[in-house]
Motif scaffolding. Sequence first.
Motif, PDB file in Angstrom:
ATOM      1  N   GLY A  97      40.865  38.014  42.831  1.00 36.49           N
ATOM      2  CA  GLY A  97      39.746  38.940  42.843  1.00 36.49           C
ATOM      3  C   GLY A  97      39.406  39.384  44.256  1.00 36.49           C
ATOM      4  N   ALA A 120      31.422  37.243  46.521  1.00 43.45           N
ATOM      5  CA  ALA A 120      32.560  37.442  45.616  1.00 43.45           C
ATOM      6  C   ALA A 120      32.104  38.353  44.481  1.00 43.45           C
ATOM      7  CB  ALA A 120      33.031  36.102  45.061  1.00 43.45           C
ATOM      8  N   LEU A 121      32.976  39.239  44.056  1.00 45.93           N
ATOM      9  CA  LEU A 121      32.641  40.188  42.995  1.00 45.93           C
ATOM     10  C   LEU A 121      33.171  39.704  41.649  1.00 45.93           C
ATOM     11  CD1 LEU A 121      33.434  43.486  44.927  1.00 45.93           C
ATOM     12  CD2 LEU A 121      31.172  42.543  44.389  1.00 45.93           C
ATOM     13  N   HIS A 122      32.462  40.093  40.596  1.00 42.51           N
ATOM     14  CA  HIS A 122      32.835  39.754  39.226  1.00 42.51           C
ATOM     15  C   HIS A 122      32.882  41.028  38.388  1.00 42.51           C
ATOM     16  CE1 HIS A 122      30.956  36.123  40.922  1.00 42.51           C
ATOM     17  NE2 HIS A 122      31.973  35.531  40.309  1.00 42.51           N
ATOM     18  N   GLN A 123      33.600  40.968  37.283  1.00 39.05           N
ATOM     19  CA  GLN A 123      33.749  42.104  36.377  1.00 39.05           C
ATOM     20  C   GLN A 123      32.401  42.780  36.118  1.00 39.05           C
ATOM     21  OE1 GLN A 123      36.271  43.734  34.710  1.00 39.05           O
ATOM     22  NE2 GLN A 123      34.705  45.010  33.779  1.00 39.05           N
ATOM     23  N   ASP A 125      30.266  44.140  38.217  1.00 39.50           N
ATOM     24  CA  ASP A 125      29.266  44.156  39.282  1.00 39.50           C
ATOM     25  C   ASP A 125      29.103  45.575  39.809  1.00 39.50           C
ATOM     26  OD1 ASP A 125      28.676  41.464  39.197  1.00 39.50           O
ATOM     27  OD2 ASP A 125      29.803  40.946  41.006  1.00 39.50           O
ATOM     28  N   TYR A 136      32.778  47.377  39.740  1.00 39.13           N
ATOM     29  CA  TYR A 136      33.984  46.639  40.109  1.00 39.13           C
ATOM     30  C   TYR A 136      34.689  46.171  38.837  1.00 39.13           C
ATOM     31  CZ  TYR A 136      36.747  42.645  41.711  1.00 39.13           C
ATOM     32  OH  TYR A 136      37.752  41.752  41.937  1.00 39.13           O
ATOM     33  N   HIS A 137      35.993  46.461  38.764  1.00 41.65           N
ATOM     34  CA  HIS A 137      36.798  46.083  37.597  1.00 41.65           C
ATOM     35  C   HIS A 137      38.098  45.456  38.086  1.00 41.65           C
ATOM     36  CE1 HIS A 137      34.077  48.399  35.085  1.00 41.65           C
ATOM     37  NE2 HIS A 137      34.109  49.304  36.036  1.00 41.65           N
TER      38      HIS A 137
END
Length: 146
Positions: A97, A120-123, A125, A136-137
């Motif tokens: 990620g 940290a990015l998550h699906q 966001d 974000y994908h």
Amino acid sequence: MTTPVDPTSTAVFGAIDVTVEPDHASQGLSPQDSASIAALPPGTALLIVNHGPNTGARFLLDSPETTVGRHPHADIFLDDVTVSRKHAMFIALPEGGYGVRDSGSLNGTYVNRSRVEQVALHQGDEVQIGKYRMTYHPGPAAVRAQ
């Protein structure tokens, strides 16, 4: 003439639709965006602009570091005065990620409406840089050698 209300009676107003929508519908993704996300190579991610001057634009994250800013040489060039020349950076994380790190910008970098220095990015966001709001994908996880 009005009918008196019986406080012991029950009224039925109709059913509430509880149909479960696919995940992409809740995030406002078009079928083309969903197909693009499904086709991402392992270890990559896609940013989709949902609000701002370039609504609908897509940016592929596929390198260890991706710079974002108003500087013409930024990897992701966002041409608006609310964006600093060197605003932020998307960084590939060792565990997979991506994360985003603010580069000392004047207006800040926000994830899900909270100002961040690095996260940290998550699906799904929402990343906001200036007037631009992007979701974000991540693509499929990279296959790790055993």
